[in-house]
Design a protein around this motif. Structure first.
Motif, mmCIF file in Angstrom:
data_model
loop_
_atom_site.group_PDB
_atom_site.id
_atom_site.type_symbol
_atom_site.label_atom_id
_atom_site.label_comp_id
_atom_site.label_asym_id
_atom_site.label_seq_id
_atom_site.Cartn_x
_atom_site.Cartn_y
_atom_site.Cartn_z
ATOM 1 N N ALA A 67 -18.105 -28.438 -66.332
ATOM 2 C CA ALA A 67 -18.839 -29.477 -65.617
ATOM 3 C C ALA A 67 -19.400 -30.513 -66.584
ATOM 4 O O ALA A 67 -19.734 -30.210 -67.722
ATOM 5 C CB ALA A 67 -19.979 -28.856 -64.815
ATOM 6 N N LEU A 68 -19.490 -31.739 -66.111
ATOM 7 C CA LEU A 68 -20.155 -32.783 -66.884
ATOM 8 C C LEU A 68 -21.657 -32.546 -66.789
ATOM 9 O O LEU A 68 -22.182 -32.269 -65.709
ATOM 10 C CB LEU A 68 -19.796 -34.159 -66.322
ATOM 11 C CG LEU A 68 -18.325 -34.547 -66.426
ATOM 12 C CD1 LEU A 68 -18.069 -35.864 -65.702
ATOM 13 C CD2 LEU A 68 -17.903 -34.632 -67.872
ATOM 14 N N VAL A 69 -22.341 -32.640 -67.914
ATOM 15 C CA VAL A 69 -23.779 -32.401 -67.942
ATOM 16 C C VAL A 69 -24.487 -33.578 -68.602
ATOM 17 O O VAL A 69 -23.883 -34.335 -69.354
ATOM 18 C CB VAL A 69 -24.131 -31.090 -68.689
ATOM 19 C CG1 VAL A 69 -23.571 -29.883 -67.950
ATOM 20 C CG2 VAL A 69 -23.640 -31.117 -70.117
ATOM 21 N N GLY A 73 -28.469 -30.791 -70.391
ATOM 22 C CA GLY A 73 -27.636 -29.688 -69.944
ATOM 23 C C GLY A 73 -27.585 -29.491 -68.439
ATOM 24 O O GLY A 73 -26.998 -28.532 -67.958
ATOM 25 N N ARG A 74 -28.193 -30.382 -67.682
ATOM 26 C CA ARG A 74 -28.152 -30.287 -66.213
ATOM 27 C C ARG A 74 -26.890 -30.960 -65.685
ATOM 28 O O ARG A 74 -26.349 -31.861 -66.336
ATOM 29 C CB ARG A 74 -29.375 -30.990 -65.618
ATOM 30 C CG ARG A 74 -30.696 -30.358 -66.025
ATOM 31 C CD ARG A 74 -31.838 -31.140 -65.449
ATOM 32 N NE ARG A 74 -31.731 -32.528 -65.923
ATOM 33 C CZ ARG A 74 -32.754 -33.336 -66.136
ATOM 34 N NH1 ARG A 74 -33.967 -32.941 -65.898
ATOM 35 N NH2 ARG A 74 -32.573 -34.564 -66.567
ATOM 36 N N PRO A 75 -26.396 -30.558 -64.514
ATOM 37 C CA PRO A 75 -25.222 -31.223 -63.951
ATOM 38 C C PRO A 75 -25.439 -32.731 -63.871
ATOM 39 O O PRO A 75 -26.480 -33.205 -63.411
ATOM 40 C CB PRO A 75 -25.099 -30.608 -62.549
ATOM 41 C CG PRO A 75 -25.723 -29.256 -62.692
ATOM 42 C CD PRO A 75 -26.869 -29.461 -63.659
ATOM 43 N N ALA A 76 -24.465 -33.475 -64.353
ATOM 44 C CA ALA A 76 -24.567 -34.938 -64.376
ATOM 45 C C ALA A 76 -24.462 -35.506 -62.971
ATOM 46 O O ALA A 76 -23.727 -34.992 -62.129
ATOM 47 C CB ALA A 76 -23.479 -35.523 -65.260
ATOM 48 N N THR A 77 -25.194 -36.568 -62.723
ATOM 49 C CA THR A 77 -25.107 -37.290 -61.460
ATOM 50 C C THR A 77 -24.676 -38.731 -61.699
ATOM 51 O O THR A 77 -24.332 -39.439 -60.773
ATOM 52 C CB THR A 77 -26.468 -37.302 -60.735
ATOM 53 O OG1 THR A 77 -27.449 -37.897 -61.584
ATOM 54 C CG2 THR A 77 -26.892 -35.894 -60.351
ATOM 55 N N ARG A 78 -24.719 -39.161 -62.956
ATOM 56 C CA ARG A 78 -24.371 -40.533 -63.321
ATOM 57 C C ARG A 78 -23.207 -40.518 -64.311
ATOM 58 O O ARG A 78 -23.061 -39.601 -65.094
ATOM 59 C CB ARG A 78 -25.579 -41.224 -63.943
ATOM 60 C CG ARG A 78 -26.771 -41.218 -63.000
ATOM 61 C CD ARG A 78 -28.017 -41.703 -63.673
ATOM 62 N NE ARG A 78 -27.900 -43.144 -63.857
ATOM 63 C CZ ARG A 78 -28.662 -43.849 -64.685
ATOM 64 N NH1 ARG A 78 -29.576 -43.240 -65.408
ATOM 65 N NH2 ARG A 78 -28.497 -45.131 -64.794
ATOM 66 N N LEU A 79 -22.400 -41.579 -64.283
ATOM 67 C CA LEU A 79 -21.228 -41.681 -65.134
ATOM 68 C C LEU A 79 -21.183 -43.084 -65.736
ATOM 69 O O LEU A 79 -21.133 -44.070 -65.002
ATOM 70 C CB LEU A 79 -19.971 -41.425 -64.294
ATOM 71 C CG LEU A 79 -18.635 -41.460 -64.996
ATOM 72 C CD1 LEU A 79 -18.502 -40.260 -65.939
ATOM 73 C CD2 LEU A 79 -17.509 -41.466 -63.974
#
Length: 110
Positions: A67-69, A73-79
């Protein structure tokens, strides 16, 4: 990350057996750098083909090992997609782009 990786490639022997995954926005820069690493005898080099394409993979969002973080280290919501022409990321992520000044600076200085 490229700056850190550039310092590491000075001693390819120290990277023997290490998996190296290079990544950039759409895969052009990471592909170029992956080729450089292979030419310097680094093994286990993988080009991710770009964060924009990977954002569409089902493993990119979530809590698994692929997963992207974010930086904590939290799951990413932005890219970060660099600029409007590369804003092709998955709708599961909020797109973040450079402003006009940032895009001009990046185009001029890389």
């Amino acid at each position: 990350y490229f700056e850190k990786a550039l310092r590491l490639n000075a001693d390819a022997a120290s990277l023997r057996g290490v998996k190296i995954v290079v990544i950039c926005t759409v895969g052009r820069r990471s592909g170029h750098y992956a080729r450089q690493l292979v030419m310097r005898s680094c093994e286990n080099v993988f080009n991710s083909q770009g964060i924009v394409a990977y954002s569409h993979h089902h493993l990119a969002r979530g809590a698994g090992p692929h997963a992207l973080v974010d930086e904590e280290g939290r799951p990413a919501t932005r890219l970060h997609v660099y600029a409007r022409p590369w804003d092709l990321g998955s709708e599961r992520f909020e797109s973040v782009r450079f402003g006009l000044v940032g895009a001009a600076r990046a185009a001029m200085f890389g």
